[in-house]
Design an enzyme around this catalytic site. Structure first.
Site, PDB file in Angstrom:
ATOM      1  CG  HIS A   1       2.138   7.637   0.931  1.00 14.97           C
ATOM      2  ND1 HIS A   1       2.672   7.427   2.187  1.00 14.97           N
ATOM      3  CD2 HIS A   1       1.244   6.634   0.720  1.00 14.97           C
ATOM      4  CE1 HIS A   1       2.143   6.334   2.700  1.00 14.97           C
ATOM      5  NE2 HIS A   1       1.273   5.833   1.837  1.00 14.97           N
TER       6      HIS A   1
ATOM      7  CE  LYS B   1      -1.513   7.221   3.841  1.00  9.13           C
ATOM      8  NZ  LYS B   1      -1.390   6.021   4.643  1.00  9.13           N
TER       9      LYS B   1
ATOM     10  CB  SER C   1       2.258   3.443  -0.092  1.00 17.33           C
ATOM     11  OG  SER C   1       1.721   2.224  -0.566  1.00 17.33           O
TER      12      SER C   1
HETATM   13  N1  PMP Z   1      -4.050   5.544  -0.587  1.00 22.23           N
HETATM   14  C1  PMP Z   1      -2.774   5.197  -0.312  1.00 22.23           C
HETATM   15  C2  PMP Z   1      -1.775   5.217  -1.413  1.00 22.23           C
HETATM   16  C3  PMP Z   1      -2.412   4.847   1.003  1.00 22.23           C
HETATM   17  O1  PMP Z   1      -1.143   4.499   1.288  1.00 22.23           O
HETATM   18  C4  PMP Z   1      -3.390   4.866   2.020  1.00 22.23           C
HETATM   19  C5  PMP Z   1      -3.051   4.522   3.467  1.00 22.23           C
HETATM   20  N2  PMP Z   1      -2.389   3.337   3.660  1.00 22.23           N
HETATM   21  C6  PMP Z   1      -4.699   5.210   1.681  1.00 22.23           C
HETATM   22  C7  PMP Z   1      -4.988   5.554   0.379  1.00 22.23           C
HETATM   23  C8  PMP Z   1      -5.791   5.203   2.709  1.00 22.23           C
HETATM   24  O2  PMP Z   1      -5.718   6.349   3.491  1.00 22.23           O
HETATM   25  P1  PMP Z   1      -6.349   6.359   4.963  1.00 22.23           P
HETATM   26  O3  PMP Z   1      -5.335   5.778   5.874  1.00 22.23           O
HETATM   27  O4  PMP Z   1      -6.643   7.787   5.202  1.00 22.23           O
HETATM   28  O5  PMP Z   1      -7.582   5.536   4.899  1.00 22.23           O
END
Ligand code: PMP
Length: 392
Positions: free
Chosen positions: A208, A239, A180
């Site tokens: 992502h 997302k 990310s």
């Molecule tokens: N995994 C990754 C790689 C993320 O970037 C995120 C969100 N920041 C999440 C999991 C968590 O997802 P959510 O926002 O749906 O809780």
């Protein structure tokens, strides 16, 4: 006596070190442009990759679900909170992901924590990339399984970890599909080969990559043609899907086990009907409107090339997540503030979210932006970059 004096002290130390986060209030819908403190700015900081947060079909599906089923569900899934809509959506997700089954969690975060913490025991070992998401790290913290962290995308180190843990009952290799902060894609084909060689299983967190990579946004596994060779796929609905939630897609036995034992699933109320209906419609949009994903990639290429041409360091990004690496924490924050003055909202990200010396303004363009929006954003980057001496 102030019982929170120690918290206040710690907060002050973050402020002194420039590590204190302000919450930015968005005063408009989450679109190509947003309104912040009364000022319109091009939005380069959301994960709304496809612009689905405001897609008319999702809005309509959510409104209809509220009218038919109401605002909430009133219970956890295992007591009285499973609606036909939840099951319909999970069947749809499994079909979409080409897996036997799928199970939705309240967020991607709880999906990762739920799976990692639930399926591993003391006899098992989890082998995790050092740059995996915080939710994977927290899941690992909750297990009694052995743990081995391998160097970021380093396949030699992964192989070493697999050689060193051969006595475990089950080895679970966990990786983000797309990282990310840098936007690089995990070397999944090599990970799968190693897993097959050493009889380990693989879990990919596709937060992502859901809606971004693979046919119709099916994710990293589909992108690399590895369908059937990755045991557990985590996706997020928060997302590119544009709503809220996370899911696990994999074998039926995994779904069955998690329903019995995953604590975030068992002890937290199910998604409101509007959320589930909008997510379901989002999958239909992915299937029926592939041009949205094409627009995202076209915009991402255009913007990335523009930044490189201006002389910015965009690291190793292979996806729409494009970091503009500046290095110094304070300069990065100044850069982000100056961009806002020029009508661009792109958040600075500093230590501890990224390593010291690797501070960056992280940009994510969406399918909703026009080329004019992106040209305007590039002009702002050029102006601020020159003013602050980041580019010459
Ligand atoms: N995994 C990754 C790689 C993320 O970037 C995120 C969100 N920041 C999440 C999991 C968590 O997802 P959510 O926002 O749906 O809780």
């Amino acid at each position: 006596m102030n019982p929170f004096a120690h918290l206040e002290e710690e907060i002050q130390s973050w402020k002194d070190a420039g590590m204190y986060r302000q919450l930015t209030e968005i005063e408009s819908e989450q679109g190509a442009r947003v309104v912040i403190r009364g000022k319109e700015a091009i939005q380069l900081s959301s994960n709304n990759y496809l612009g689905l947060t405001t897609h008319p079909r999702l809005r309509k599906a959510a409104i209809e679900a509220v009218e038919k089923f109401g605002a909430g569900t009133g219970s956890v899934r295992t007591i009285a909170g499973t609606f036909s809509l939840h099951e319909e959506f999970e069947r749809k997700l499994a079909e979409f992901k080409h897996t036997e089954a799928a199970l939705v969690f309240q967020s991607g975060f709880t999906a990762n924590v739920g799976v990692v913490a639930t399926i591993l025991s003391a006899e098992d070992v989890v082998i995790s990339d050092e740059l995996n998401h915080a939710s994977i790290i927290d899941g690992i913290r909750l297990t009694k399984a052995g743990r081995r962290i391998y160097k970021h995308v380093d396949m030699e180190d992964l192989e070493k970890a697999l050689q060193e843990t051969q006595s475990a009952r089950m080895r679970l290799i966990v990786t983000d599909g797309v990282f990310s902060m840098d936007g690089n894609i995990a070397p999944l084909p090599q990970i799968v080969e190693l897993a097959e060689k050493y009889n380990a299983i693989v879990m990919v967190d596709d937060a992502h990559a859901s809606g971004v990579l693979g046919r119709n946004g099916r994710g990293t596994v589909d992108h690399f043609d590895l369908n059937g060779r990755v045991h557990i796929q985590i996706g997020t609905l928060s997302k590119a899907i544009g709503v809220l939630g996370g899911y696990v897609a994999g074998p039926k036995v995994l779904r069955e086990y998690l329903i019995q034992r995953a604590r975030p699933f068992l002890f937290s109320t199910s998604h409101p009907p509007a959320v589930t209906a909008a997510c379901l419609e989002a999958v239909n949009v992915l299937l029926e409107e592939p041009e949205i994903m094409e627009r995202l990639w076209d915009n991402a290429r255009f913007f990335k090339e523009g930044l490189s041409r201006l002389g910015f360091n965009t690291g190793h990004s292979e996806t729409p997540v494009t970091p503009v690496i500046i290095g110094d924490d304070a300069l990065t924050m100044k850069f982000s503030d100056a961009l806002f003055e020029e009508g661009v909202y792109a958040q600075g990200i500093a230590f501890p979210t990224v390593q010291k010396g690797k501070a960056r303004v992280r940009t994510i363009v969406t399918a909703s932006q026009t080329k004019e929006d992106l040209q305007q954003a590039l002009a702002a980057f050029e102006k601020v970059g020159k003013e602050l001496g980041v580019i010459s």
